[in-house]
Write an enzyme that holds these catalytic residues in place. Sequence first.
Site, PDB file in Angstrom:
ATOM      1  N   ASN A 128      38.211  36.079  50.431  1.00  0.00           N
ATOM      2  CA  ASN A 128      37.943  37.294  49.659  1.00  0.00           C
ATOM      3  C   ASN A 128      37.455  38.406  50.584  1.00  0.00           C
ATOM      4  O   ASN A 128      36.754  38.173  51.574  1.00  0.00           O
ATOM      5  CB  ASN A 128      37.013  37.050  48.461  1.00  0.00           C
ATOM      6  CG  ASN A 128      35.730  36.319  48.769  1.00  0.00           C
ATOM      7  OD1 ASN A 128      35.641  35.596  49.750  1.00  0.00           O
ATOM      8  ND2 ASN A 128      34.726  36.510  47.935  1.00  0.00           N
ATOM      9  N   GLU A 145      42.834  34.434  46.945  1.00  0.00           N
ATOM     10  CA  GLU A 145      44.194  34.035  46.581  1.00  0.00           C
ATOM     11  C   GLU A 145      45.188  35.166  46.828  1.00  0.00           C
ATOM     12  O   GLU A 145      46.279  34.960  47.360  1.00  0.00           O
ATOM     13  CB  GLU A 145      44.264  33.636  45.093  1.00  0.00           C
ATOM     14  CG  GLU A 145      43.462  32.393  44.746  1.00  0.00           C
ATOM     15  CD  GLU A 145      42.028  32.686  44.319  1.00  0.00           C
ATOM     16  OE1 GLU A 145      41.444  33.674  44.829  1.00  0.00           O
ATOM     17  OE2 GLU A 145      41.495  31.949  43.489  1.00  0.00           O
ATOM     18  N   CYS A 195      44.711  37.301  39.736  1.00  0.00           N
ATOM     19  CA  CYS A 195      45.364  36.378  40.679  1.00  0.00           C
ATOM     20  C   CYS A 195      46.391  35.504  39.969  1.00  0.00           C
ATOM     21  O   CYS A 195      47.438  35.180  40.534  1.00  0.00           O
ATOM     22  CB  CYS A 195      44.331  35.512  41.390  1.00  0.00           C
ATOM     23  SG  CYS A 195      43.368  36.447  42.585  1.00  0.00           S
TER      24      CYS A 195
HETATM   25  N1  THU Z   1      36.897  35.445  43.977  1.00  0.00           N
HETATM   26  C1  THU Z   1      37.952  34.934  44.674  1.00  0.00           C
HETATM   27  O1  THU Z   1      38.186  35.312  45.822  1.00  0.00           O
HETATM   28  N2  THU Z   1      38.721  34.009  44.073  1.00  0.00           N
HETATM   29  C2  THU Z   1      38.485  33.454  42.843  1.00  0.00           C
HETATM   30  O2  THU Z   1      39.228  32.585  42.411  1.00  0.00           O
HETATM   31  C3  THU Z   1      37.348  33.935  42.047  1.00  0.00           C
HETATM   32  C4  THU Z   1      36.601  35.095  42.614  1.00  0.00           C
HETATM   33  C5  THU Z   1      36.012  36.402  44.654  1.00  0.00           C
HETATM   34  C6  THU Z   1      36.059  37.807  44.170  1.00  0.00           C
HETATM   35  C7  THU Z   1      34.696  38.310  44.628  1.00  0.00           C
HETATM   36  O3  THU Z   1      34.770  38.699  45.987  1.00  0.00           O
HETATM   37  C8  THU Z   1      33.803  37.101  44.533  1.00  0.00           C
HETATM   38  O4  THU Z   1      34.678  35.978  44.506  1.00  0.00           O
HETATM   39  C9  THU Z   1      32.920  37.066  43.309  1.00  0.00           C
HETATM   40  O5  THU Z   1      33.649  37.298  42.160  1.00  0.00           O
END
Ligand code: THU
Length: 161
Positions: free
Chosen positions: A62, A75, A115
């Site tokens: 992320n 993702e 996503c």
């Molecule tokens: N996040 C992801 O990268 N993937 C997920 O499946 C759920 C949420 C991230 C987005 C944000 O940077 C942090 O997790 C908190 O929501």
Amino acid sequence: MKESKIEISYKVYEDINELPKEDAWLLNEAREVTKQAYAPYSNFYVGAAAKLVNGEIVVGTNQENASYPVGLCAERTLLASASALYPGIAIETMAVSYQSDNGNSNQPIAPCGMCRQYLQEYELRVGKPIKLILAGFEGKVYVVEKASYLLPLGFTSESMK
Ligand code: THU
């Protein structure tokens, strides 16, 4: 009037040790890459690792931003990288894991709605389902054979025809 029902099925493994070797390896890659996440605002570090049909491994983390909505999930970061590096090449399997400053990492997380939409587009574009492996650093592992199972009644290009 007729009532319709959509069911999804997924596998639940007690932990990583129950997974086939190749899936366990990919999940460990996803766990490892959480260290590279840029998540100074949520302190929730997500890592994703995918195996493509050509054997290549692509990872994503992320990527947050001071302007919060600009942030990207692990993702979608992975899918955009895969598409840029290997356009049109199908993804066989994607593993997703996380670490958090606020607590445990002992239950799977599932992709957010945006996503899911992005995963669906990828599957349709290359004509192959993406198998998802979802888990924290310990505990149960969920395996979803096709990412778009997580988006019932999804909007696709077909919907515009
Ligand atoms: N996040 C992801 O990268 N993937 C997920 O499946 C759920 C949420 C991230 C987005 C944000 O940077 C942090 O997790 C908190 O929501």
